[in-house]
Design a protein around this motif. Sequence first.
Motif, PDB file in Angstrom:
ATOM      1  N   LEU A 121      36.714  29.277  58.349  1.00  0.00           N
ATOM      2  CA  LEU A 121      37.023  30.704  58.280  1.00  0.00           C
ATOM      3  C   LEU A 121      38.256  30.950  57.418  1.00  0.00           C
ATOM      4  O   LEU A 121      38.291  31.899  56.636  1.00  0.00           O
ATOM      5  N   LYS A 122      39.265  30.084  57.536  1.00  0.00           N
ATOM      6  CA  LYS A 122      40.464  30.203  56.691  1.00  0.00           C
ATOM      7  C   LYS A 122      40.099  30.008  55.218  1.00  0.00           C
ATOM      8  O   LYS A 122      40.546  30.765  54.355  1.00  0.00           O
ATOM      9  N   THR A 123      39.290  28.996  54.929  1.00  0.00           N
ATOM     10  CA  THR A 123      38.833  28.759  53.554  1.00  0.00           C
ATOM     11  C   THR A 123      38.043  29.949  53.037  1.00  0.00           C
ATOM     12  O   THR A 123      38.209  30.363  51.891  1.00  0.00           O
ATOM     13  N   TYR A 124      37.205  30.514  53.896  1.00  0.00           N
ATOM     14  CA  TYR A 124      36.399  31.673  53.523  1.00  0.00           C
ATOM     15  C   TYR A 124      37.293  32.859  53.156  1.00  0.00           C
ATOM     16  O   TYR A 124      37.063  33.532  52.155  1.00  0.00           O
ATOM     17  N   ARG A 125      38.310  33.100  53.934  1.00  0.00           N
ATOM     18  CA  ARG A 125      39.215  34.225  53.651  1.00  0.00           C
ATOM     19  C   ARG A 125      40.017  34.000  52.376  1.00  0.00           C
ATOM     20  O   ARG A 125      40.224  34.929  51.599  1.00  0.00           O
ATOM     21  N   LEU A 126      40.456  32.771  52.148  1.00  0.00           N
ATOM     22  CA  LEU A 126      41.157  32.468  50.898  1.00  0.00           C
ATOM     23  C   LEU A 126      40.229  32.632  49.698  1.00  0.00           C
ATOM     24  O   LEU A 126      40.634  33.131  48.647  1.00  0.00           O
ATOM     25  N   ASP A 127      38.979  32.199  49.857  1.00  0.00           N
ATOM     26  CA  ASP A 127      38.012  32.337  48.766  1.00  0.00           C
ATOM     27  C   ASP A 127      37.678  33.799  48.481  1.00  0.00           C
ATOM     28  O   ASP A 127      37.456  34.169  47.327  1.00  0.00           O
ATOM     29  N   ILE A 128      37.637  34.626  49.510  1.00  0.00           N
ATOM     30  CA  ILE A 128      37.407  36.060  49.280  1.00  0.00           C
ATOM     31  C   ILE A 128      38.537  36.632  48.433  1.00  0.00           C
ATOM     32  O   ILE A 128      38.301  37.377  47.467  1.00  0.00           O
ATOM     33  N   SER A 129      39.774  36.273  48.766  1.00  0.00           N
ATOM     34  CA  SER A 129      40.923  36.730  47.976  1.00  0.00           C
ATOM     35  C   SER A 129      40.833  36.223  46.543  1.00  0.00           C
ATOM     36  O   SER A 129      41.118  36.962  45.590  1.00  0.00           O
ATOM     37  N   ALA A 130      40.430  34.967  46.376  1.00  0.00           N
ATOM     38  CA  ALA A 130      40.306  34.395  45.038  1.00  0.00           C
ATOM     39  C   ALA A 130      39.209  35.095  44.239  1.00  0.00           C
ATOM     40  O   ALA A 130      39.360  35.311  43.031  1.00  0.00           O
ATOM     41  N   VAL A 131      38.107  35.460  44.888  1.00  0.00           N
ATOM     42  CA  VAL A 131      37.024  36.169  44.199  1.00  0.00           C
ATOM     43  C   VAL A 131      37.507  37.529  43.698  1.00  0.00           C
ATOM     44  O   VAL A 131      37.259  37.915  42.549  1.00  0.00           O
ATOM     45  N   VAL A 132      38.220  38.246  44.543  1.00  0.00           N
ATOM     46  CA  VAL A 132      38.732  39.558  44.136  1.00  0.00           C
ATOM     47  C   VAL A 132      39.694  39.410  42.962  1.00  0.00           C
ATOM     48  O   VAL A 132      39.593  40.131  41.957  1.00  0.00           O
ATOM     49  N   MET A 133      40.639  38.466  43.066  1.00  0.00           N
ATOM     50  CA  MET A 133      41.605  38.261  41.984  1.00  0.00           C
ATOM     51  C   MET A 133      40.922  37.778  40.708  1.00  0.00           C
ATOM     52  O   MET A 133      41.313  38.162  39.604  1.00  0.00           O
ATOM     53  N   SER A 134      39.891  36.975  40.845  1.00  0.00           N
ATOM     54  CA  SER A 134      39.161  36.488  39.678  1.00  0.00           C
ATOM     55  C   SER A 134      38.442  37.630  38.964  1.00  0.00           C
ATOM     56  O   SER A 134      38.416  37.680  37.734  1.00  0.00           O
ATOM     57  N   HIS A 135      37.871  38.548  39.729  1.00  0.00           N
ATOM     58  CA  HIS A 135      37.227  39.703  39.098  1.00  0.00           C
ATOM     59  C   HIS A 135      38.249  40.631  38.452  1.00  0.00           C
ATOM     60  O   HIS A 135      37.984  41.203  37.382  1.00  0.00           O
ATOM     61  N   VAL A 136      39.407  40.775  39.050  1.00  0.00           N
ATOM     62  CA  VAL A 136      40.471  41.582  38.436  1.00  0.00           C
ATOM     63  C   VAL A 136      40.933  40.920  37.136  1.00  0.00           C
ATOM     64  O   VAL A 136      41.137  41.602  36.118  1.00  0.00           O
ATOM     65  N   ALA A 137      41.088  39.597  37.149  1.00  0.00           N
ATOM     66  CA  ALA A 137      41.474  38.878  35.930  1.00  0.00           C
ATOM     67  C   ALA A 137      40.406  39.035  34.852  1.00  0.00           C
ATOM     68  O   ALA A 137      40.732  39.210  33.670  1.00  0.00           O
ATOM     69  N   THR A 138      39.142  38.982  35.238  1.00  0.00           N
ATOM     70  CA  THR A 138      38.060  39.194  34.281  1.00  0.00           C
ATOM     71  C   THR A 138      38.174  40.560  33.633  1.00  0.00           C
ATOM     72  O   THR A 138      38.063  40.698  32.404  1.00  0.00           O
ATOM     73  N   LEU A 139      38.413  41.579  34.442  1.00  0.00           N
ATOM     74  CA  LEU A 139      38.567  42.939  33.917  1.00  0.00           C
ATOM     75  C   LEU A 139      39.759  43.036  32.974  1.00  0.00           C
ATOM     76  O   LEU A 139      39.657  43.630  31.893  1.00  0.00           O
ATOM     77  N   LEU A 140      40.893  42.453  33.353  1.00  0.00           N
ATOM     78  CA  LEU A 140      42.082  42.517  32.502  1.00  0.00           C
ATOM     79  C   LEU A 140      41.855  41.819  31.157  1.00  0.00           C
ATOM     80  O   LEU A 140      42.201  42.363  30.099  1.00  0.00           O
ATOM     81  N   TYR A 141      41.274  40.629  31.191  1.00  0.00           N
ATOM     82  CA  TYR A 141      41.001  39.918  29.938  1.00  0.00           C
ATOM     83  C   TYR A 141      39.965  40.660  29.093  1.00  0.00           C
ATOM     84  O   TYR A 141      40.059  40.688  27.866  1.00  0.00           O
TER      85      TYR A 141
END
Length: 155
Positions: A121-141
């Motif tokens: 569950l901890k890994t899942y929550r960290l991965d959710i945060s990483a997915v959101v940040m990764s999509h934001v980085a995609t948008l910025l680039y």
Amino acid sequence: MASTTSGDVLPTGARIFISFPDLFFIPEWVIGGLVWILVASTRVFQENPLGWVMFVSVFCFVGTTLWLFIFACGGNQSSFWPGLDAGFHFVAAVFYLSASVVLAYITILIGKGSTFDINLLKTYRLDISAVVMSHVATLLYFLHAIFSAIRWKRA
């Protein structure tokens, strides 16, 4: 023979922090670093393809850092730099898009088994945060690539 770009097309020094699209450098750097940290702090399984996500986040973090220093030091005044700027940010956007899809898929798979295991569950929550940040980085680039291409064609 005149240069195809004027000397004032790409900013140098502190002007990169107030010029558009170069003001995206700092958010790209911060968000990319967050993706790197979030993915590195999770438990990686053998069949898990998070190696690609780590490669993309480290590559783009280091590339953006180098790009920021080149722009800040004024080493970007040759005529080929506007095209390289657009090209680098386009490649970074495509890389981050592919990494975001892989990371979202892995997060969905981890989420199916995370209801009973507290560590998962901890890994899942960290991965959710990483997915959101990764999509934001995609948008910025992607935005940086589009506006860099417009600036390149204007020159």
